[in-house]
Write an enzyme that holds these catalytic residues in place. Sequence first.
Site, PDB file in Angstrom:
ATOM      1  N   LYS A  74       0.194   4.239  -0.443  1.00 33.15           N
ATOM      2  CA  LYS A  74      -0.557   5.270   0.211  1.00 33.15           C
ATOM      3  C   LYS A  74      -0.211   6.610  -0.475  1.00 33.15           C
ATOM      4  O   LYS A  74      -0.393   6.467  -1.798  1.00 33.15           O
ATOM      5  CB  LYS A  74      -0.140   5.448   1.729  1.00 33.15           C
ATOM      6  CG  LYS A  74      -0.249   4.251   2.759  1.00 33.15           C
ATOM      7  CD  LYS A  74      -0.177   4.662   4.124  1.00 33.15           C
ATOM      8  CE  LYS A  74      -0.268   3.184   4.603  1.00 33.15           C
ATOM      9  NZ  LYS A  74      -0.308   3.456   6.206  1.00 33.15           N
ATOM     10  N   GLY A  84       2.503   2.773  10.729  1.00 33.94           N
ATOM     11  CA  GLY A  84       3.338   3.955  10.758  1.00 33.94           C
ATOM     12  C   GLY A  84       4.444   3.822  11.641  1.00 33.94           C
ATOM     13  O   GLY A  84       5.002   5.073  12.024  1.00 33.94           O
ATOM     14  N   SER A 132       3.415  -1.717  10.687  1.00 34.67           N
ATOM     15  CA  SER A 132       4.737  -1.543  10.789  1.00 34.67           C
ATOM     16  C   SER A 132       5.429  -2.864  10.482  1.00 34.67           C
ATOM     17  O   SER A 132       6.361  -3.441  11.188  1.00 34.67           O
ATOM     18  CB  SER A 132       5.065  -1.105  12.114  1.00 34.67           C
ATOM     19  OG  SER A 132       4.685   0.336  12.275  1.00 34.67           O
ATOM     20  N   ASN A 186       0.943  -1.173   0.017  1.00 32.58           N
ATOM     21  CA  ASN A 186      -0.071  -0.098  -0.083  1.00 32.58           C
ATOM     22  C   ASN A 186       0.893   1.254   0.099  1.00 32.58           C
ATOM     23  O   ASN A 186       1.386   1.614   1.015  1.00 32.58           O
ATOM     24  CB  ASN A 186      -0.963   0.138   1.277  1.00 32.58           C
ATOM     25  CG  ASN A 186      -1.846   1.162   1.344  1.00 32.58           C
ATOM     26  OD1 ASN A 186      -1.717   2.019   0.377  1.00 32.58           O
ATOM     27  ND2 ASN A 186      -2.735   1.390   2.440  1.00 32.58           N
ATOM     28  N   GLU A 193      -5.522  -4.408  10.801  1.00 35.11           N
ATOM     29  CA  GLU A 193      -4.571  -3.532  10.974  1.00 35.11           C
ATOM     30  C   GLU A 193      -4.717  -2.571  12.120  1.00 35.11           C
ATOM     31  O   GLU A 193      -5.504  -1.560  12.134  1.00 35.11           O
ATOM     32  CB  GLU A 193      -4.582  -2.508   9.419  1.00 35.11           C
ATOM     33  CG  GLU A 193      -4.169  -3.179   8.418  1.00 35.11           C
ATOM     34  CD  GLU A 193      -3.652  -2.116   7.218  1.00 35.11           C
ATOM     35  OE1 GLU A 193      -2.671  -2.246   6.810  1.00 35.11           O
ATOM     36  OE2 GLU A 193      -4.224  -1.285   7.008  1.00 35.11           O
ATOM     37  N   GLU A 221      -7.327   5.150   7.584  1.00 39.23           N
ATOM     38  CA  GLU A 221      -6.816   6.318   7.236  1.00 39.23           C
ATOM     39  C   GLU A 221      -8.101   6.878   6.379  1.00 39.23           C
ATOM     40  O   GLU A 221      -8.170   8.020   6.225  1.00 39.23           O
ATOM     41  CB  GLU A 221      -5.424   6.689   6.368  1.00 39.23           C
ATOM     42  CG  GLU A 221      -4.358   6.218   7.250  1.00 39.23           C
ATOM     43  CD  GLU A 221      -3.110   5.875   6.495  1.00 39.23           C
ATOM     44  OE1 GLU A 221      -3.124   5.753   5.570  1.00 39.23           O
ATOM     45  OE2 GLU A 221      -2.250   5.321   7.473  1.00 39.23           O
ATOM     46  N   HIS A 226      -9.764   1.194   4.881  1.00 36.87           N
ATOM     47  CA  HIS A 226      -8.447   1.413   5.494  1.00 36.87           C
ATOM     48  C   HIS A 226      -8.811   2.596   6.652  1.00 36.87           C
ATOM     49  O   HIS A 226      -9.607   3.341   6.728  1.00 36.87           O
ATOM     50  CB  HIS A 226      -7.507   2.122   4.646  1.00 36.87           C
ATOM     51  CG  HIS A 226      -6.080   1.926   5.014  1.00 36.87           C
ATOM     52  ND1 HIS A 226      -5.610   2.994   6.035  1.00 36.87           N
ATOM     53  CD2 HIS A 226      -5.098   1.337   5.062  1.00 36.87           C
ATOM     54  CE1 HIS A 226      -4.405   2.789   6.366  1.00 36.87           C
ATOM     55  NE2 HIS A 226      -4.020   1.707   5.750  1.00 36.87           N
TER      56      HIS A 226
END
Length: 247
Positions: free
Chosen positions: A8, A167, A209, A6, A161, A93, A91
């Site tokens: 992003k 991150g 991560s 991904n 996730e 985000e 997701h």
Amino acid sequence: MLIIANWKAYVEEAAQAKKLYATAKRLASASKHELVLAPPAPLLSLLSAKNRSRVAFSAQDVSASTGGAATGENTAAAYAAAGASYAIVGHSERRAMGETDATIALKLRHALAEGMTPVLCVGERERDLEGHYLSFVRAEITAALERLEPKERAQVVLAYEPIWAIGKTAADAINPNDLAEMVLYLRKVLAELLPGKNPAKTRILYGGSVEPEGARDLAGGTGVDGFLVGHASVDPKTFSNLVRAVL
Ligand code: 13P
């Protein structure tokens, strides 16, 4: 293993995208893993147009609309036409930008209608000692899948996730024991929602991560079927090391 990169919004230049694609092609031909790239939408067709390799492509999200007067939307149909066979949906985000359970279910539907494999993302913000995070994750899965036909539910890939692990660095990822426990729990939840033997067949990915250090331990013996990788997927060397670390 299914490894989805991904990107992003980390990748914004054609040259970097092409370099990462070339790396993925080399890795795919040299390993048994299924590699999927999820570039930003404008860069996807640049790479997928002439793709003859084992690398597959994914949308990072699909629109809740199916076309028409919706300026700026990237529909599942448009992604499918551009060569994406997977679609990340829900997701964290995107959820943080206000995406609701109903919208997520709609997006799963649209992706399925276009013959794409949706990757449903779920995960708690933080872990509490009382185990409320388990019911939180269960609720996310149920809200998304119960709106689908049982047949459709069986086609969804589940990506766990946890937001607290996204991150950061390998040391902050979930530990293999906790991941193994979570995978068992996710299979139990899936068993309530999917007919027959399907719960055992659903692919469960972990994201948060995942870096070359630690990837092997997270892959071995935890029951996961692959990874959804963010920042470690946008550097050719790091991504190569990661894919090679996963047996
Ligand atoms: P990181 O690998 O950067 O933690 O991101 C995980 C993720 O959100 C993948 O979708």
